[in-house]
Design a protein around this motif. Structure first.
Motif, mmCIF file in Angstrom:
data_model
loop_
_atom_site.group_PDB
_atom_site.id
_atom_site.type_symbol
_atom_site.label_atom_id
_atom_site.label_comp_id
_atom_site.label_asym_id
_atom_site.label_seq_id
_atom_site.Cartn_x
_atom_site.Cartn_y
_atom_site.Cartn_z
ATOM 1 N N ASP A 110 0.588 -1.192 0.025
ATOM 2 C CA ASP A 110 0.076 -0.083 -0.122
ATOM 3 C C ASP A 110 0.844 1.345 0.053
ATOM 4 N N ALA A 111 2.057 1.192 0.696
ATOM 5 C CA ALA A 111 2.774 2.470 0.766
ATOM 6 C C ALA A 111 3.643 2.447 -0.464
ATOM 7 N N ASN A 163 1.879 3.138 10.716
ATOM 8 C CA ASN A 163 1.080 2.078 11.281
ATOM 9 C C ASN A 163 1.880 0.777 11.202
ATOM 10 N N GLU A 175 9.110 6.359 8.092
ATOM 11 C CA GLU A 175 7.944 7.539 8.342
ATOM 12 C C GLU A 175 8.674 8.902 8.128
ATOM 13 N N LYS A 181 1.443 11.705 2.099
ATOM 14 C CA LYS A 181 0.888 11.975 3.167
ATOM 15 C C LYS A 181 0.343 10.579 3.903
ATOM 16 N N ASN A 182 -0.461 9.683 2.837
ATOM 17 C CA ASN A 182 -1.049 8.442 2.866
ATOM 18 C C ASN A 182 0.197 7.463 3.282
ATOM 19 N N ALA A 183 1.378 7.527 2.504
ATOM 20 C CA ALA A 183 2.544 6.782 2.771
ATOM 21 C C ALA A 183 2.915 6.980 4.052
ATOM 22 N N GLU A 184 2.939 8.233 4.527
ATOM 23 C CA GLU A 184 3.590 8.406 5.886
ATOM 24 C C GLU A 184 2.669 7.601 6.993
ATOM 25 N N LYS A 185 1.231 7.880 6.831
ATOM 26 C CA LYS A 185 0.403 7.185 7.743
ATOM 27 C C LYS A 185 0.593 5.632 7.859
ATOM 28 N N ILE A 186 0.671 5.169 6.614
ATOM 29 C CA ILE A 186 1.034 3.449 6.484
ATOM 30 C C ILE A 186 2.367 3.206 7.229
ATOM 31 N N CYS A 242 1.178 4.208 -2.820
ATOM 32 C CA CYS A 242 1.079 5.875 -2.475
ATOM 33 C C CYS A 242 1.997 6.345 -2.840
ATOM 34 N N ASP A 273 1.693 10.222 -3.251
ATOM 35 C CA ASP A 273 0.691 10.570 -2.155
ATOM 36 C C ASP A 273 1.314 10.345 -0.855
#
Length: 125
Positions: free
Chosen positions: A38-39, A57, A89, A49-54, A42, A47
């Motif tokens: 998923d990262a 996690n 991250e 921002k979403n990569a950072e969230k993933i 992204c 993307d």
């Protein structure tokens, strides 16, 4: 007769621990690989921002599983993967171009950990 029961009990305990190890490693591999994929998607879409969230996690998941994994697996292999996971991250925050390469590298490291822990004749002997 007591010795036979004791031996059967210890054998059952060993089989249970081996089964737990295989389940834990396989589950960790599937979960981390899904997050990494998923990262990577992204990152390809830029993307970050979403990569950072993933990545955040992924780091939290790794921290949760790490104590169990260290009881079963060589620390050197885990530490190499952990070093990369902890840097992801920050790389996503900085929108680093190397993020995709590092995600692929940690994915390969986790795959190697999984392969080394699989039940096979080579691993048993």
């Amino acid at each position: 007769m007591k010795r036979v029961y004791l031996a059967l009990g210890l054998l059952a305990l060993c089989i249970s621990l081996c089964t737990f190890e295989q389940y834990t490693v396989e589950r960790m591999y599937k979960d981390t690989t899904a997050m990494i994929n998923d990262a990577i998607e992204c990152t390809e879409k830029e993307d970050f921002k979403n990569a950072e969230k993933i990545c955040k996690n992924l780091k939290a998941y790794w921290d949760k599983k790490y104590p169990y994994l260290t009881a079963m697996i060589d620390h050197g292999a885990l530490d190499e993967a952990a070093a990369v996971i902890y840097s992801l991250e920050d790389m996503a925050k900085d929108e680093s171009e190397d993020l995709k390469n590092e995600l692929t590298a940690v994915k390969n490291q986790i795959k190697i950990i999984r392969e080394n822990q699989k039940v096979s004749l080579g691993n048993i002997l």
